[in-house]
Design an enzyme around this catalytic site. Structure first.
Site, PDB file in Angstrom:
ATOM      1  N   GLY A   1       0.828  -1.208   0.000  1.00 38.90           N
ATOM      2  CA  GLY A   1       0.000   0.000   0.000  1.00 38.90           C
ATOM      3  C   GLY A   1       0.861   1.256   0.000  1.00 38.90           C
TER       4      GLY A   1
ATOM      5  CD  GLN B   1      -6.578  -0.261   7.950  1.00 35.61           C
ATOM      6  OE1 GLN B   1      -7.442  -1.106   8.197  1.00 35.61           O
ATOM      7  NE2 GLN B   1      -5.322  -0.410   8.325  1.00 35.61           N
TER       8      GLN B   1
ATOM      9  CB  SER C   1      -2.242  -3.013   1.274  1.00 37.93           C
ATOM     10  OG  SER C   1      -1.247  -3.819   1.850  1.00 37.93           O
ATOM     11  N   GLY C   2      -2.530  -6.126   0.076  1.00 33.77           N
ATOM     12  CA  GLY C   2      -2.932  -7.508   0.304  1.00 33.77           C
ATOM     13  C   GLY C   2      -3.018  -7.933   1.758  1.00 33.77           C
ATOM     14  CG  HIS C   3      -0.236  -6.501   4.987  1.00 34.68           C
ATOM     15  ND1 HIS C   3      -0.320  -6.144   6.303  1.00 34.68           N
ATOM     16  CD2 HIS C   3       0.180  -5.395   4.336  1.00 34.68           C
ATOM     17  CE1 HIS C   3       0.050  -4.873   6.439  1.00 34.68           C
ATOM     18  NE2 HIS C   3       0.355  -4.408   5.241  1.00 34.68           N
TER      19      HIS C   3
ATOM     20  CB  THR D   1      10.432 -10.594 -11.990  1.00 33.04           C
ATOM     21  OG1 THR D   1      11.530 -10.358 -12.862  1.00 33.04           O
ATOM     22  CG2 THR D   1       9.773 -11.917 -12.319  1.00 33.04           C
TER      23      THR D   1
ATOM     24  CB  CYS E   1       2.782   2.374  10.371  1.00 27.88           C
ATOM     25  SG  CYS E   1       1.836   1.187   9.452  1.00 27.88           S
TER      26      CYS E   1
HETATM   27  N1  PLP Z   1      -2.554   3.257   4.179  1.00 31.22           N
HETATM   28  C1  PLP Z   1      -3.244   2.861   5.267  1.00 31.22           C
HETATM   29  C2  PLP Z   1      -4.511   3.548   5.616  1.00 31.22           C
HETATM   30  C3  PLP Z   1      -2.763   1.830   6.066  1.00 31.22           C
HETATM   31  O1  PLP Z   1      -3.445   1.449   7.153  1.00 31.22           O
HETATM   32  C4  PLP Z   1      -1.544   1.197   5.708  1.00 31.22           C
HETATM   33  C5  PLP Z   1      -0.983   0.130   6.567  1.00 31.22           C
HETATM   34  O2  PLP Z   1      -1.123   0.136   7.767  1.00 31.22           O
HETATM   35  C6  PLP Z   1      -0.874   1.638   4.556  1.00 31.22           C
HETATM   36  C7  PLP Z   1      -1.410   2.661   3.820  1.00 31.22           C
HETATM   37  C8  PLP Z   1       0.405   1.010   4.120  1.00 31.22           C
HETATM   38  O3  PLP Z   1       0.169  -0.257   3.558  1.00 31.22           O
HETATM   39  P1  PLP Z   1       1.348  -1.336   3.500  1.00 31.22           P
HETATM   40  O4  PLP Z   1       1.553  -1.837   4.889  1.00 31.22           O
HETATM   41  O5  PLP Z   1       0.857  -2.384   2.565  1.00 31.22           O
HETATM   42  O6  PLP Z   1       2.543  -0.619   2.968  1.00 31.22           O
END
Ligand code: PLP
Length: 378
Positions: A70, A180, A200-202, A238, A323
Site C-alpha cells: 500500500g 483499510q 494492500s494484500g496483507h 518481475t 506503523c
Molecule cells: N494506508 C493505510 C490507511 C494503512 O493502514 C496502511 C498500513 O497500515 C498503509 C497505507 C500502508 O500499507 P502497507 O503496509 O501495505 O505498505
C-alpha cells in the site's frame, strides 16, 4: 484462550491464499515474461489474478497495477499524480490524519515546490465535504484522502467529495488510500469517482509484500520504478506471482461473503462497545463507523500497561497505528482528543475470523485491568 485483535495492522493469511501462493511457487513458477509454456502459464495466472481483483473493485483489468505494498501505491499515486498535473497548478489537498505513506509523499512534494493544504478531520477522523470545498483552489491539482482512517475507523464520503469537485469544475485528480476500506465497506472505483485508488494484500488475508494501484483509464502516470517494463512499463520488476495469486485468491474467496463478514464484524464491535461502556467507568469510544476498527480510551491508564496486561493473557491489540512506534498518536491528536485520552487509547482490529469468544476475552481482560491495576501501575 488467545485473541488476535490487531487486524488493522495486519491479518492472518487465509487458507485459499496460502494454497494459491504454494501453487504459484511450486507449479506455476515460470517468469510471466518468458515465452515458453512455463512462462505462458505464469502469464495466464497473472492475468486471471488481475481480473479477479479488478472485478471486485469494479475496474477493468487494464486499470489495475500490482505494486509491492500500500505504501508504494500511495507514493506512486501522489508523486506521479502531482507531476502529471504540474503544468496546471501546484496546490494539493489532503488531511492531517493520513497514513505516513501519504504524509511523507506530501512532504517530498513540498520540497519540490508544491503547496499542500492538510485538512483537519472531524472528531472520528473523517474529512467533511465542506472542508475540501473550502480549501479548493483554481490551481488545486490533486486531492488525496483515505477512505477509512486506520486508527479511528472514521469513514470519509469520497463519493460525495468526487461529485462536489466535479460540480465545481475542478480538474484535480482524486486519489483515495483505500488500504483499510477495501473489503470492509462495499464500494466500486466508479461509485467513488476516483482517479487513483490504493489497496494492500496483507489487510485482506493475503501475504505481506503485495499491493495494487487502480489508475482510471490505465494510463497517465509516470512510473517511479523503472526497469524491465512489466505492468505495461509503469511498474517494473518481475511480477511476484505467489503474492499476486494469493492476493487474488484471498479477495475472490471472501467476496461472496463480504456482506456477512461486515455484519459479523459490526455486531462484534457493537458487543465490545456495549460491554466495555457498561463495565469500565470513564471509558470513551473514539471510533467511527468502520466495522473492523474500534478505538477506545481508558483515561488515567497507559496504553502500554493495558497492552501488557492483555498480552499476558495472549490478547493482542495495538496502541494506535502499528506503523508508528513510540510517540503520541498524531491522528488522535489531530482529532482533538485530550492528552490523557490519547495516552490511554487502544485500537482493536477485527477481521472475518474474529469470534464472540475473542471479544469476550478482550472485555474480561480490560475489565480486570481496570479493577486490578493499582493507580501507580496504570
Ligand atoms: N494506508 C493505510 C490507511 C494503512 O493502514 C496502511 C498500513 O497500515 C498503509 C497505507 C500502508 O500499507 P502497507 O503496509 O501495505 O505498505
Amino acid at each position: 484462550m488467545s485473541a488476535y485483535l490487531d487486524n488493522a495492522a495486519t491479518t492472518k493469511v487465509c487458507p485459499e491464499a496460502a494454497q494459491a501462493a504454494l501453487y504459484a511457487m511450486t507449479e506455476v513458477y515460470g517468469n510471466p515474461s518468458s515465452t515458453h509454456t512455463m512462462g505462458r502459464n505464469a502469464s495466464k495466472l497473472l492475468k486471471s489474478s488481475r481480473e479477479d481483483i479488478a472485478k471486485v473493485l469494479g475496474a477493468s483489468p487494464e486499470e489495475l497495477f500490482f505494486t509491492s505494498c500500500g505504501t508504494e501505491s500511495d507514493n506512486w499515486a501522489i508523486l506521479s499524480g502531482a507531476e502529471h498535473m504540474r503544468h496546471q497548478g501546484r496546490h494539493i489537498i489532503s488531511s492531517t490524519v493520513e497514513h505516513s505513506a501519504v504524509l511523507r509523499s506530501l512532504d517530498l512534494l513540498e520540497k519540490r515546490g508544491y503547496e499542500v493544504t492538510r485538512l483537519a478531520p472531524e472528531r472520528d477522523g473523517s474529512i467533511s465535504v465542506s472542508s475540501v470545498l473550502d480549501a479548493l483552489r483554481e490551481d488545486t491539482v490533486l486531492v488525496s484522502l483515505m477512505l477509512i482512517n486506520n486508527e479511528t475507523g472514521g469513514i470519509t464520503d469520497i463519493s460525495q467529495i468526487s461529485k462536489a469537485l466535479k460540480k465545481r469544475g475542478s480538474r484535480a485528480l482524486l486519489h483515495c488510500d483505500a488500504v483499510q476500506g477495501f473489503m470492509k465497506i462495499p464500494f466500486s472505483v466508479k461509485g467513488l469517482g476516483v482517479d487513483m485508488l490504493s489497496i494492500s494484500g496483507h489487510k485482506v488475508h493475503a501475504p505481506k509484500g503485495i499491493g495494487a494501484l487502480y489508475i482510471k483509464g490505465g494510463k497517465g502516470l509516470n512510473p517511479i520504478i523503472v526497469g524491465g517494463g512489466q505492468e505495461k512499463g509503469l511498474r517494473s520488476g518481475t511480477e511476484p506471482l505467489p503474492q499476486i495469486a494469493a492476493f487474488a485468491s484471498a479477495v475472490k474467496s471472501a467476496y461472496p461473503d463480504m456482506t456477512a463478514h461486515i455484519e459479523k464484524m459490526s455486531r462484534l464491535k457493537a458487543l465490545a462497545v456495549s460491554r466495555l461502556s457498561e463495565e469500565i467507568p470513564g471509558l470513551s469510544v473514539l471510533s467511527g463507523e468502520a466495522p473492523h476498527i474500534l478505538s477506545i480510551s481508558m483515561p488515567g491508564y497507559r496504553s502500554e500497561v493495558l497492552m501488557n496486561f492483555l498480552e499476558a493473557r495472549e490478547i493482542y491489540v495495538s496502541k494506535s497505528s502499528a506503523c508508528k512506534r513510540g510517540g503520541r498518536s498524531y491522528v488522535l491528536e489531530n482529532c482533538g482528543h485530550r492528552p490523557e485520552v490519547i495516552d490511554g487509547a487502544l485500537r482493536i482490529g477485527l477481521s472475518m475470523y474474529t469470534t464472540d469468544e475473542e471479544i469476550h476475552a478482550l472485555c474480561d481482560g480490560l475489565r480486570d485491568a481496570s479493577l486490578s491495576l493499582a493507580k501507580s501501575l496504570r
